[in-house]
Design a protein around this motif. Structure first.
Motif, PDB file in Angstrom:
ATOM      1  N   LEU A   2       0.827  -1.197   0.000  1.00 39.81           N
ATOM      2  CA  LEU A   2       0.000   0.000   0.000  1.00 39.81           C
ATOM      3  C   LEU A   2       0.867   1.256   0.000  1.00 39.81           C
ATOM      4  CD1 LEU A   2      -2.720  -1.008   2.612  1.00 39.81           C
ATOM      5  CD2 LEU A   2      -2.966  -0.884   0.125  1.00 39.81           C
ATOM      6  N   PRO A   3       0.360   2.333  -0.611  1.00 47.54           N
ATOM      7  CA  PRO A   3       1.120   3.593  -0.604  1.00 47.54           C
ATOM      8  C   PRO A   3       1.303   4.118   0.820  1.00 47.54           C
ATOM      9  CG  PRO A   3      -0.658   3.666  -2.221  1.00 47.54           C
ATOM     10  CD  PRO A   3      -0.860   2.430  -1.412  1.00 47.54           C
ATOM     11  N   LEU A   4       2.443   4.693   1.065  1.00 57.20           N
ATOM     12  CA  LEU A   4       2.746   5.352   2.329  1.00 57.20           C
ATOM     13  C   LEU A   4       2.068   6.718   2.315  1.00 57.20           C
ATOM     14  CD1 LEU A   4       4.566   5.416   4.913  1.00 57.20           C
ATOM     15  CD2 LEU A   4       6.323   6.428   3.467  1.00 57.20           C
ATOM     16  N   ILE A   5       1.460   7.128   3.425  1.00 56.96           N
ATOM     17  CA  ILE A   5       0.806   8.430   3.519  1.00 56.96           C
ATOM     18  C   ILE A   5       1.556   9.283   4.539  1.00 56.96           C
ATOM     19  CG2 ILE A   5      -1.329   9.657   4.027  1.00 56.96           C
ATOM     20  CD1 ILE A   5      -2.779   7.011   3.266  1.00 56.96           C
ATOM     21  N   VAL A   6       1.972  10.484   4.111  1.00 55.81           N
ATOM     22  CA  VAL A   6       2.811  11.339   4.943  1.00 55.81           C
ATOM     23  C   VAL A   6       2.290  12.781   4.885  1.00 55.81           C
ATOM     24  CG1 VAL A   6       5.162  12.238   5.251  1.00 55.81           C
ATOM     25  CG2 VAL A   6       4.832   9.909   4.430  1.00 55.81           C
ATOM     26  N   VAL A   7       2.316  13.464   6.008  1.00 50.73           N
ATOM     27  CA  VAL A   7       1.976  14.892   6.034  1.00 50.73           C
ATOM     28  C   VAL A   7       3.097  15.642   5.309  1.00 50.73           C
ATOM     29  CG1 VAL A   7       1.614  16.899   7.524  1.00 50.73           C
ATOM     30  CG2 VAL A   7       0.705  14.652   8.191  1.00 50.73           C
ATOM     31  N   GLU A   8       2.722  16.506   4.392  1.00 50.24           N
ATOM     32  CA  GLU A   8       3.699  17.182   3.535  1.00 50.24           C
ATOM     33  C   GLU A   8       4.756  17.969   4.317  1.00 50.24           C
ATOM     34  OE1 GLU A   8       2.985  20.525   0.374  1.00 50.24           O
ATOM     35  OE2 GLU A   8       2.526  18.567  -0.520  1.00 50.24           O
ATOM     36  N   GLU A   9       4.411  18.461   5.477  1.00 53.75           N
ATOM     37  CA  GLU A   9       5.354  19.232   6.286  1.00 53.75           C
ATOM     38  C   GLU A   9       6.535  18.386   6.781  1.00 53.75           C
ATOM     39  OE1 GLU A   9       2.749  20.610   9.325  1.00 53.75           O
ATOM     40  OE2 GLU A   9       1.903  22.203   8.089  1.00 53.75           O
ATOM     41  N   LEU A  10       6.418  17.071   6.697  1.00 56.12           N
ATOM     42  CA  LEU A  10       7.466  16.179   7.202  1.00 56.12           C
ATOM     43  C   LEU A  10       8.469  15.736   6.143  1.00 56.12           C
ATOM     44  CD1 LEU A  10       5.257  13.915   9.502  1.00 56.12           C
ATOM     45  CD2 LEU A  10       6.592  15.945  10.131  1.00 56.12           C
ATOM     46  N   ILE A  11       8.317  16.236   4.922  1.00 58.44           N
ATOM     47  CA  ILE A  11       9.236  15.837   3.852  1.00 58.44           C
ATOM     48  C   ILE A  11      10.127  17.008   3.456  1.00 58.44           C
ATOM     49  CG2 ILE A  11       7.653  14.101   2.945  1.00 58.44           C
ATOM     50  CD1 ILE A  11       7.109  16.112   0.609  1.00 58.44           C
ATOM     51  N   ARG A  43      -9.888  13.457  -3.399  1.00 59.17           N
ATOM     52  CA  ARG A  43      -9.191  12.480  -2.564  1.00 59.17           C
ATOM     53  C   ARG A  43      -9.269  11.066  -3.140  1.00 59.17           C
ATOM     54  NH1 ARG A  43     -10.498  11.048   3.774  1.00 59.17           N
ATOM     55  NH2 ARG A  43      -9.132   9.258   3.862  1.00 59.17           N
ATOM     56  N   SER A  44     -10.453  10.638  -3.549  1.00 58.02           N
ATOM     57  CA  SER A  44     -10.597   9.261  -4.044  1.00 58.02           C
ATOM     58  C   SER A  44      -9.788   9.036  -5.316  1.00 58.02           C
ATOM     59  CB  SER A  44     -12.063   8.905  -4.265  1.00 58.02           C
ATOM     60  OG  SER A  44     -12.641   9.750  -5.229  1.00 58.02           O
ATOM     61  N   GLN A  45      -9.714  10.043  -6.196  1.00 61.46           N
ATOM     62  CA  GLN A  45      -8.910   9.901  -7.412  1.00 61.46           C
ATOM     63  C   GLN A  45      -7.424   9.796  -7.068  1.00 61.46           C
ATOM     64  OE1 GLN A  45     -11.412  12.053  -6.956  1.00 61.46           O
ATOM     65  NE2 GLN A  45     -12.469  12.541  -8.849  1.00 61.46           N
ATOM     66  N   ALA A  46      -6.992  10.580  -6.082  1.00 64.89           N
ATOM     67  CA  ALA A  46      -5.589  10.532  -5.664  1.00 64.89           C
ATOM     68  C   ALA A  46      -5.235   9.145  -5.127  1.00 64.89           C
ATOM     69  CB  ALA A  46      -5.312  11.596  -4.608  1.00 64.89           C
ATOM     70  N   TYR A  47      -6.073   8.606  -4.272  1.00 60.26           N
ATOM     71  CA  TYR A  47      -5.796   7.289  -3.705  1.00 60.26           C
ATOM     72  C   TYR A  47      -5.902   6.185  -4.762  1.00 60.26           C
ATOM     73  CZ  TYR A  47      -5.442   9.101   0.994  1.00 60.26           C
ATOM     74  OH  TYR A  47      -5.016   9.769   2.110  1.00 60.26           O
ATOM     75  N   SER A  48      -6.840   6.317  -5.686  1.00 55.71           N
ATOM     76  CA  SER A  48      -6.953   5.330  -6.773  1.00 55.71           C
ATOM     77  C   SER A  48      -5.703   5.317  -7.635  1.00 55.71           C
ATOM     78  CB  SER A  48      -8.176   5.626  -7.644  1.00 55.71           C
ATOM     79  OG  SER A  48      -9.352   5.425  -6.939  1.00 55.71           O
ATOM     80  N   GLN A  49      -5.208   6.506  -7.992  1.00 57.79           N
ATOM     81  CA  GLN A  49      -3.995   6.597  -8.813  1.00 57.79           C
ATOM     82  C   GLN A  49      -2.784   6.048  -8.075  1.00 57.79           C
ATOM     83  OE1 GLN A  49      -3.862   7.556 -12.065  1.00 57.79           O
ATOM     84  NE2 GLN A  49      -1.713   6.920 -12.033  1.00 57.79           N
ATOM     85  N   ALA A  50      -2.681   6.372  -6.794  1.00 58.12           N
ATOM     86  CA  ALA A  50      -1.559   5.877  -5.994  1.00 58.12           C
ATOM     87  C   ALA A  50      -1.599   4.361  -5.875  1.00 58.12           C
ATOM     88  CB  ALA A  50      -1.576   6.520  -4.614  1.00 58.12           C
ATOM     89  N   THR A  51      -2.778   3.813  -5.683  1.00 59.06           N
ATOM     90  CA  THR A  51      -2.926   2.357  -5.583  1.00 59.06           C
ATOM     91  C   THR A  51      -2.590   1.690  -6.909  1.00 59.06           C
ATOM     92  OG1 THR A  51      -4.620   2.636  -3.882  1.00 59.06           O
ATOM     93  CG2 THR A  51      -4.527   0.496  -4.980  1.00 59.06           C
ATOM     94  N   LEU A  52      -2.988   2.310  -8.014  1.00 58.78           N
ATOM     95  CA  LEU A  52      -2.659   1.777  -9.338  1.00 58.78           C
ATOM     96  C   LEU A  52      -1.149   1.723  -9.546  1.00 58.78           C
ATOM     97  CD1 LEU A  52      -3.546   0.890 -12.199  1.00 58.78           C
ATOM     98  CD2 LEU A  52      -3.519   3.309 -12.820  1.00 58.78           C
ATOM     99  N   GLU A  53      -0.454   2.810  -9.207  1.00 60.35           N
ATOM    100  CA  GLU A  53       1.008   2.837  -9.341  1.00 60.35           C
ATOM    101  C   GLU A  53       1.657   1.798  -8.434  1.00 60.35           C
ATOM    102  OE1 GLU A  53       2.526   4.531 -11.701  1.00 60.35           O
ATOM    103  OE2 GLU A  53       0.629   5.424 -12.301  1.00 60.35           O
ATOM    104  N   SER A  54       1.129   1.647  -7.250  1.00 61.01           N
ATOM    105  CA  SER A  54       1.661   0.668  -6.300  1.00 61.01           C
ATOM    106  C   SER A  54       1.468  -0.757  -6.812  1.00 61.01           C
ATOM    107  CB  SER A  54       0.971   0.851  -4.944  1.00 61.01           C
ATOM    108  OG  SER A  54       1.519   0.004  -3.986  1.00 61.01           O
TER     109      SER A  54
END
Length: 80
Positions: A2-11, A43-54
């Motif tokens: 599964l894609p890793l989810i990170v708050v942008e301020e931490l990168i 949000r759902s499109q972002a997670y769908s695309q991330a899951t597809l890449e994963s």
């Protein structure tokens, strides 16, 4: 995986050259290239695309900010 989810301020973000200028980021000793950005309302499109890449076997990270989601793919998998 599964894609890793990170708050942008931490990168840490940066720009790099590879046949053009790209957005990159560093998180936990891994370098990523920016793939796509979505507004919070998509949000759902972002997670769908991330899951597809994963599902392609790529290491994927989603960063979340107050305004958008960004999908990042591990840089090594994109350059090989």
């Amino acid at each position: 995986m599964l894609p890793l989810i990170v708050v942008e301020e931490l990168i840490s973000t940066f720009k790099f050259w590879n046949q053009g200028i790209h957005d990159g980021m560093l998180h936990r000793s891994d370098f990523y290239i920016g793939l796509q950005q979505f507004p919070l309302a998509e949000r759902s499109q972002a997670y769908s695309q991330a899951t597809l890449e994963s599902s392609k076997g790529l290491k994927v990270c989603i960063t979340v900010s107050k305004t958008h989601y960004t999908i990042w793919v591990e840089l090594r998998s994109q350059l090989t």
